[in-house]
Design a protein around this motif. Structure first.
Motif, short mmCIF file in Angstrom:
data_model
loop_
_atom_site.label_atom_id
_atom_site.label_comp_id
_atom_site.label_asym_id
_atom_site.label_seq_id
_atom_site.Cartn_x
_atom_site.Cartn_y
_atom_site.Cartn_z
N LEU A 224 10.90 -19.66 26.61
CA LEU A 224 12.16 -19.42 26.35
C LEU A 224 12.95 -19.52 27.48
O LEU A 224 13.90 -20.12 27.64
N GLU A 225 12.22 -18.88 28.58
CA GLU A 225 13.06 -18.78 29.99
C GLU A 225 12.82 -20.16 30.54
O GLU A 225 13.86 -20.37 31.24
N ALA A 226 12.01 -20.96 30.20
CA ALA A 226 11.90 -22.21 30.67
C ALA A 226 12.48 -23.25 30.00
O ALA A 226 12.59 -24.70 30.05
N GLY A 227 13.31 -22.94 29.00
CA GLY A 227 14.07 -23.70 28.00
C GLY A 227 13.63 -24.55 27.22
O GLY A 227 14.19 -25.46 26.55
N LYS A 228 12.26 -24.03 26.77
CA LYS A 228 11.42 -24.60 25.39
C LYS A 228 12.01 -24.01 24.00
O LYS A 228 12.43 -23.00 24.07
N SER A 229 11.46 -24.55 23.09
CA SER A 229 11.75 -24.16 21.70
C SER A 229 10.30 -23.92 21.08
O SER A 229 9.82 -24.79 20.43
N PRO A 230 9.74 -22.77 21.11
CA PRO A 230 8.26 -22.64 20.83
C PRO A 230 8.18 -21.96 19.56
O PRO A 230 7.88 -20.79 19.15
N ALA A 231 8.79 -22.77 18.69
CA ALA A 231 8.73 -22.51 17.18
C ALA A 231 7.32 -21.90 16.38
O ALA A 231 7.27 -20.90 15.80
N ASN A 232 6.26 -22.73 17.04
CA ASN A 232 5.20 -22.32 16.30
C ASN A 232 4.48 -21.23 16.91
O ASN A 232 3.79 -20.29 16.31
N GLN A 233 4.85 -20.94 18.23
CA GLN A 233 4.35 -19.68 18.99
C GLN A 233 5.02 -18.42 18.46
O GLN A 233 4.35 -17.73 18.10
N ALA A 234 6.06 -18.67 18.27
CA ALA A 234 7.15 -17.56 17.58
C ALA A 234 6.61 -17.22 16.01
O ALA A 234 6.68 -15.96 15.95
N ALA A 235 6.25 -18.21 15.48
CA ALA A 235 6.05 -17.93 14.05
C ALA A 235 4.70 -17.30 14.13
O ALA A 235 4.24 -16.26 13.41
N LEU A 236 3.79 -17.55 14.96
CA LEU A 236 2.66 -16.76 15.06
C LEU A 236 2.58 -15.37 15.30
O LEU A 236 2.13 -14.51 14.97
N VAL A 237 3.51 -15.17 16.40
CA VAL A 237 3.81 -13.79 16.92
C VAL A 237 4.38 -13.08 15.48
O VAL A 237 4.14 -11.79 15.63
N LYS A 238 5.17 -13.39 15.02
CA LYS A 238 5.86 -12.75 13.84
C LYS A 238 4.85 -12.57 12.88
O LYS A 238 4.82 -11.30 12.29
#
Length: 390
Positions: A308-322
């Motif tokens: 997120l700090e790098a301006g990306k949208s890590p939707a898959n990684q965020a879903a995995l964390v959740k």
């Protein structure tokens, strides 16, 4: 921990200073105002005055640029503050959604007028927002949303109903996802847009959805011919799905997806390490396993913070964390209950009233952990598609 910080280009001393500030603030604030640590405090503990004090201390709106009334800090500094707020069970629900989701969404997609009007209020703790996504019959499948926004002179007219809308009964505004063009079975994710809808607008009706305990955090929000001017469109018409996906990365990956039960865990660990209790090696090993899982999950969560700090949208990684984090939260409640039973059986010692109360509250909220922010079953589908498996 310092390794994960270094990957983000942060100096350990900077983050230690931030952590020291928030710890000092919480210790002083708790002594003065008497709030008590709570499980799931980011949902269950609404305290508007606390949010104001946090803003006055410069510990809110950290990633909002100074030109919009924020602190202009990096994302990981906000992460550190968030960890401490959650671990100590501070009453943060009032500002939570606005600071976590609405602020970064406005910064990325909002108009200059929207940013100038709303962001300073978020940074000072004066603005409360809710998110209108889920619906009856749609749940976590946002592509099935049926709320419609129809073009009108100078704006849009919204009709539909949202459900499980946290904090809407307190909020100044609901960010509404609505369909602005007919559904296309071949492209289910197209034709959505987002709107900033004041809760006091004509045609907005808010009804409580209470937990079995009688607690009121969720709501059903009905929109009946609600007019929204063009100035309150968030982002571009038709770009709603892309915007929501970016927004959900903030919602799903934060430390609240693994630290909702931390006040309970810390209280139990403190009690077990006291002179009054002598836990068996098996109990000690179980506590060590809990700690190891928290550290691993935190590494995953900070990796998303880096993206997120790098301006990306890590939707898959965020879903995995959740998915992993909320399952841990649920399992931790059961594990703590078993640990306390084992200690009582071995030593006769019973937990303190504080621990008993935290465990009771954790039981009441336990089922929510894997549902909110998208059910884990749906999120596994998101991850599978991201890996090319579906």
């Amino acid at each position: 921990m310092s390794g994960s910080y270094a990957l983000l280009g942060m100096h350990q001393s900077e983050l230690d200073a931030v952590r020291g500030r928030i710890r000092d603030f919480l210790a002083t604030d708790r002594d003065r105002f008497g709030w008590r640590p709570a499980v799931d405090s980011w949902l269950s503990r609404w305290d508007a005055d606390f949010s104001l004090r946090l803003g006055e201390a410069g510990l809110l709106g950290l990633t909002i640029p100074e030109s919009y009334g924020g602190r202009g800090s990096e994302h990981l500094q906000r992460y550190v503050v968030t960890e401490e707020l959650l671990a100590q069970g501070a009453p943060v629900a009032a500002h939570w959604v606005a600071d976590r989701q609405v602020a970064p969404t406005l910064l990325r997609f909002g108009t200059e007028e929207q940013k100038t009007r709303i962001l300073p209020q978020i940074a000072s703790g004066h603005f409360y927002s809710a998110i209108g996504m889920s619906e009856h019959g749609a749940g976590s499948d946002l592509a099935a949303v049926k709320t419609k926004a129809t073009r009108a002179d100078g704006g849009w007219v919204i009709n539909g109903t949202k459900v499980w809308t946290s904090g809407a009964h307190h909020a100044d505004m609901v960010v509404v996802l609505a369909r602005t063009s007919p559904a296309d079975p071949e492209a289910r994710h197209k034709g959505f847009s987002q709107f900033l809808v004041p809760t006091d607008a004509a045609g907005v009706g808010i009804s409580p959805i209470e937990l079995l305990s009688g607690e009121h955090h969720f709501n059903e929000v009905a929109f009946t011919d609600v007019f929204v001017p063009d100035s309150e469109v968030l982002g571009e018409i038709g770009n709603g799905w892309h915007q929501v996906t970016a927004e959900l990365s903030y919602e799903r990956s934060g430390p609240e997806r693994l630290l909702s039960t931390m006040p309970l865990l810390l209280a139990v660990i403190g009690w077990l390490s006291s002179d009054d209790v002598s836990p068996s090696p098996s109990v000690t090993a179980a506590v060590g396993d809990l700690g190891a899982r928290v550290i691993s999950l935190r590494q995953l969560s900070t990796a998303v913070a880096r993206a997120l700090e790098a301006g990306k949208s890590p939707a898959n990684q965020a879903a995995l964390v959740k998915d992993l984090g909320t399952r841990f939260e649920q399992e931790s409640v059961d594990l703590v209950a078993r640990l306390l039973d084992d200690v009582e059986a071995e030593t006769g010692w019973r937990p303190t009233p504080e621990i008993a109360g935290l465990l009771r509250d954790a039981r009441l909220h336990q089922a929510l952990f894997t549902l909110r922010g998208g059910t884990n079953e749906v999120l596994r589908g998101v991850v599978a598609r991201g890996l090319g498996l579906r």
